[in-house]
Design a protein around this motif. Structure first.
Motif, PDB file in Angstrom:
ATOM      1  N   ASP A  88      35.734  53.420  34.193  1.00  0.00           N
ATOM      2  CA  ASP A  88      36.074  53.013  35.534  1.00  0.00           C
ATOM      3  C   ASP A  88      36.884  51.724  35.502  1.00  0.00           C
ATOM      4  O   ASP A  88      36.624  50.836  34.706  1.00  0.00           O
ATOM      5  N   VAL A  89      37.835  51.637  36.409  1.00  0.00           N
ATOM      6  CA  VAL A  89      38.617  50.415  36.531  1.00  0.00           C
ATOM      7  C   VAL A  89      37.762  49.331  37.168  1.00  0.00           C
ATOM      8  O   VAL A  89      37.115  49.562  38.187  1.00  0.00           O
ATOM      9  N   GLN A  90      37.760  48.181  36.539  1.00  0.00           N
ATOM     10  CA  GLN A  90      37.043  47.035  37.095  1.00  0.00           C
ATOM     11  C   GLN A  90      37.947  45.811  37.051  1.00  0.00           C
ATOM     12  O   GLN A  90      38.622  45.561  36.041  1.00  0.00           O
ATOM     13  N   LEU A  91      37.931  45.068  38.142  1.00  0.00           N
ATOM     14  CA  LEU A  91      38.709  43.840  38.248  1.00  0.00           C
ATOM     15  C   LEU A  91      37.808  42.768  38.818  1.00  0.00           C
ATOM     16  O   LEU A  91      37.201  42.963  39.871  1.00  0.00           O
ATOM     17  N   GLN A  92      37.728  41.664  38.132  1.00  0.00           N
ATOM     18  CA  GLN A  92      36.867  40.578  38.576  1.00  0.00           C
ATOM     19  C   GLN A  92      37.691  39.307  38.713  1.00  0.00           C
ATOM     20  O   GLN A  92      38.131  38.729  37.722  1.00  0.00           O
ATOM     21  N   ALA A  93      37.876  38.882  39.946  1.00  0.00           N
ATOM     22  CA  ALA A  93      38.617  37.647  40.214  1.00  0.00           C
ATOM     23  C   ALA A  93      37.657  36.462  40.246  1.00  0.00           C
ATOM     24  O   ALA A  93      36.545  36.579  40.750  1.00  0.00           O
ATOM     25  N   SER A  94      38.109  35.348  39.708  1.00  0.00           N
ATOM     26  CA  SER A  94      37.286  34.141  39.709  1.00  0.00           C
ATOM     27  C   SER A  94      38.197  32.921  39.728  1.00  0.00           C
ATOM     28  O   SER A  94      39.409  33.029  39.539  1.00  0.00           O
ATOM     29  N   GLY A  95      37.585  31.765  39.927  1.00  0.00           N
ATOM     30  CA  GLY A  95      38.340  30.520  39.874  1.00  0.00           C
ATOM     31  C   GLY A  95      38.619  29.878  41.218  1.00  0.00           C
ATOM     32  O   GLY A  95      39.208  28.801  41.283  1.00  0.00           O
ATOM     33  N   GLY A  96      38.218  30.539  42.288  1.00  0.00           N
ATOM     34  CA  GLY A  96      38.451  29.957  43.597  1.00  0.00           C
ATOM     35  C   GLY A  96      37.597  28.721  43.829  1.00  0.00           C
ATOM     36  O   GLY A  96      36.695  28.403  43.052  1.00  0.00           O
ATOM     37  N   GLY A  97      37.890  28.019  44.889  1.00  0.00           N
ATOM     38  CA  GLY A  97      37.132  26.837  45.228  1.00  0.00           C
ATOM     39  C   GLY A  97      37.773  26.100  46.373  1.00  0.00           C
ATOM     40  O   GLY A  97      38.703  26.599  47.016  1.00  0.00           O
ATOM     41  N   LEU A  99      44.690  24.894  41.306  1.00  0.00           N
ATOM     42  CA  LEU A  99      43.603  25.776  40.899  1.00  0.00           C
ATOM     43  C   LEU A  99      44.198  26.858  40.009  1.00  0.00           C
ATOM     44  O   LEU A  99      45.380  27.216  40.171  1.00  0.00           O
ATOM     45  N   ARG A 100      43.378  27.403  39.135  1.00  0.00           N
ATOM     46  CA  ARG A 100      43.795  28.557  38.344  1.00  0.00           C
ATOM     47  C   ARG A 100      42.801  29.680  38.563  1.00  0.00           C
ATOM     48  O   ARG A 100      41.604  29.545  38.293  1.00  0.00           O
ATOM     49  N   LEU A 101      43.329  30.794  39.033  1.00  0.00           N
ATOM     50  CA  LEU A 101      42.525  31.987  39.224  1.00  0.00           C
ATOM     51  C   LEU A 101      42.638  32.886  37.999  1.00  0.00           C
ATOM     52  O   LEU A 101      43.678  32.934  37.346  1.00  0.00           O
ATOM     53  N   SER A 102      41.570  33.619  37.727  1.00  0.00           N
ATOM     54  CA  SER A 102      41.553  34.578  36.633  1.00  0.00           C
ATOM     55  C   SER A 102      41.186  35.948  37.171  1.00  0.00           C
ATOM     56  O   SER A 102      40.372  36.063  38.089  1.00  0.00           O
ATOM     57  N   CYS A 103      41.770  36.959  36.586  1.00  0.00           N
ATOM     58  CA  CYS A 103      41.439  38.345  36.916  1.00  0.00           C
ATOM     59  C   CYS A 103      41.110  39.048  35.605  1.00  0.00           C
ATOM     60  O   CYS A 103      42.003  39.370  34.828  1.00  0.00           O
ATOM     61  N   ALA A 104      39.826  39.265  35.380  1.00  0.00           N
ATOM     62  CA  ALA A 104      39.377  39.961  34.175  1.00  0.00           C
ATOM     63  C   ALA A 104      39.371  41.451  34.451  1.00  0.00           C
ATOM     64  O   ALA A 104      38.731  41.900  35.404  1.00  0.00           O
ATOM     65  N   PRO A 128      61.938  42.525  39.401  1.00  0.00           N
ATOM     66  CA  PRO A 128      62.453  43.659  38.648  1.00  0.00           C
ATOM     67  C   PRO A 128      61.384  44.608  38.130  1.00  0.00           C
ATOM     68  O   PRO A 128      61.680  45.507  37.340  1.00  0.00           O
ATOM     69  N   ILE A 129      60.138  44.420  38.554  1.00  0.00           N
ATOM     70  CA  ILE A 129      59.078  45.307  38.054  1.00  0.00           C
ATOM     71  C   ILE A 129      59.303  46.722  38.543  1.00  0.00           C
ATOM     72  O   ILE A 129      59.225  47.677  37.775  1.00  0.00           O
ATOM     73  N   GLY A 130      59.595  46.875  39.838  1.00  0.00           N
ATOM     74  CA  GLY A 130      59.841  48.198  40.388  1.00  0.00           C
ATOM     75  C   GLY A 130      59.024  48.435  41.640  1.00  0.00           C
ATOM     76  O   GLY A 130      58.491  47.496  42.248  1.00  0.00           O
ATOM     77  N   LEU A 131      58.933  49.716  41.999  1.00  0.00           N
ATOM     78  CA  LEU A 131      58.172  50.127  43.184  1.00  0.00           C
ATOM     79  C   LEU A 131      56.766  50.468  42.714  1.00  0.00           C
ATOM     80  O   LEU A 131      56.564  51.428  41.976  1.00  0.00           O
ATOM     81  N   VAL A 132      55.802  49.669  43.141  1.00  0.00           N
ATOM     82  CA  VAL A 132      54.461  49.741  42.572  1.00  0.00           C
ATOM     83  C   VAL A 132      53.451  50.230  43.601  1.00  0.00           C
ATOM     84  O   VAL A 132      53.386  49.710  44.717  1.00  0.00           O
ATOM     85  N   GLY A 133      52.650  51.189  43.197  1.00  0.00           N
ATOM     86  CA  GLY A 133      51.520  51.619  44.001  1.00  0.00           C
ATOM     87  C   GLY A 133      50.247  51.057  43.403  1.00  0.00           C
ATOM     88  O   GLY A 133      49.954  51.297  42.229  1.00  0.00           O
ATOM     89  N   PHE A 134      49.499  50.296  44.172  1.00  0.00           N
ATOM     90  CA  PHE A 134      48.261  49.691  43.682  1.00  0.00           C
ATOM     91  C   PHE A 134      47.081  50.593  44.038  1.00  0.00           C
ATOM     92  O   PHE A 134      46.908  50.997  45.196  1.00  0.00           O
ATOM     93  N   HIS A 135      46.283  50.930  43.041  1.00  0.00           N
ATOM     94  CA  HIS A 135      45.225  51.906  43.248  1.00  0.00           C
ATOM     95  C   HIS A 135      43.819  51.365  43.154  1.00  0.00           C
ATOM     96  O   HIS A 135      42.870  52.040  43.550  1.00  0.00           O
ATOM     97  N   SER A 136      43.641  50.178  42.599  1.00  0.00           N
ATOM     98  CA  SER A 136      42.292  49.645  42.445  1.00  0.00           C
ATOM     99  C   SER A 136      42.299  48.161  42.754  1.00  0.00           C
ATOM    100  O   SER A 136      43.217  47.443  42.341  1.00  0.00           O
ATOM    101  N   TRP A 137      41.265  47.744  43.448  1.00  0.00           N
ATOM    102  CA  TRP A 137      41.186  46.354  43.915  1.00  0.00           C
ATOM    103  C   TRP A 137      39.853  45.761  43.489  1.00  0.00           C
ATOM    104  O   TRP A 137      38.823  46.443  43.497  1.00  0.00           O
ATOM    105  N   GLY A 138      39.898  44.487  43.157  1.00  0.00           N
ATOM    106  CA  GLY A 138      38.672  43.803  42.797  1.00  0.00           C
ATOM    107  C   GLY A 138      38.090  43.051  43.972  1.00  0.00           C
ATOM    108  O   GLY A 138      38.654  43.016  45.067  1.00  0.00           O
ATOM    109  N   GLN A 139      36.952  42.457  43.742  1.00  0.00           N
ATOM    110  CA  GLN A 139      36.347  41.558  44.717  1.00  0.00           C
ATOM    111  C   GLN A 139      37.184  40.294  44.774  1.00  0.00           C
ATOM    112  O   GLN A 139      37.814  39.921  43.807  1.00  0.00           O
ATOM    113  N   GLY A 140      37.204  39.650  45.878  1.00  0.00           N
ATOM    114  CA  GLY A 140      38.041  38.484  46.044  1.00  0.00           C
ATOM    115  C   GLY A 140      37.352  37.194  45.643  1.00  0.00           C
ATOM    116  O   GLY A 140      36.141  37.135  45.431  1.00  0.00           O
ATOM    117  N   THR A 141      38.158  36.153  45.543  1.00  0.00           N
ATOM    118  CA  THR A 141      37.656  34.809  45.317  1.00  0.00           C
ATOM    119  C   THR A 141      38.271  33.898  46.379  1.00  0.00           C
ATOM    120  O   THR A 141      39.475  33.972  46.642  1.00  0.00           O
TER     121      THR A 141
END
Length: 134
Positions: free
Chosen positions: A1-10, A18-23, A115-128
């Motif tokens: 399963d795709v998992q995305l974990q954002a952290s670093g907010g404050g 600030l530096r955010l991380s997405c694991a 220049p990345i292109g036309l992107v469809g995003f399919h999975s989202w993590g929890q926010g920070t």
């Protein structure tokens, strides 16, 4: 399963950084695009920045150009968002998401990120949450 974990907010004062991380896990960086988005209270979600980890191509939305820097550590499957010169208008919940180029509308309206292109995003993590005070 795709998992995305954002952290670093404050909470920081305007002008600071600030530096955010997405694991990420459950997918390959080789054929994916990772993006940062944000949503402020009462406002629609907006794009912040995206990166194609395989070739290093990046895209920044106008509101953060020159202040934010996106990067990836492919060995750690982690994407970072370095946010400098923060402004109160940057206050929002920040989310990371993963997508692919060339999938059309399979995952809803795609995002045009040259220049990345036309992107469809399919999975989202929890926010920070990032709060910038004046």
């Amino acid at each position: 399963d795709v998992q995305l974990q954002a952290s670093g907010g404050g909470q920081v004062q305007a002008g600071r950084s600030l530096r955010l991380s997405c694991a990420a896990s459950g997918f390959s960086f080789d054929d994916s695009v990772v993006g940062w988005f944000r949503q402020a209270p009462g406002k629609a979600r907006e794009g912040v920045s995206s990166i194609s980890p395989n070739d290093g191509k990046t895209y920044y939305f106008d509101s953060v150009k020159g202040r934010f820097t996106i990067s990836s550590d492919n060995a750690k499957n982690t994407v970072y968002l370095q946010m400098n010169s923060l402004e109160p208008e940057d206050t929002a919940v920040y989310y990371c998401a993963v997508g692919r180029v060339g999938v059309g509308t399979r995952y809803g309206s795609p995002w045009y990120l040259p220049p990345i292109g036309l992107v469809g995003f399919h999975s989202w993590g929890q926010g920070t949450l990032v709060t910038v005070s004046s």
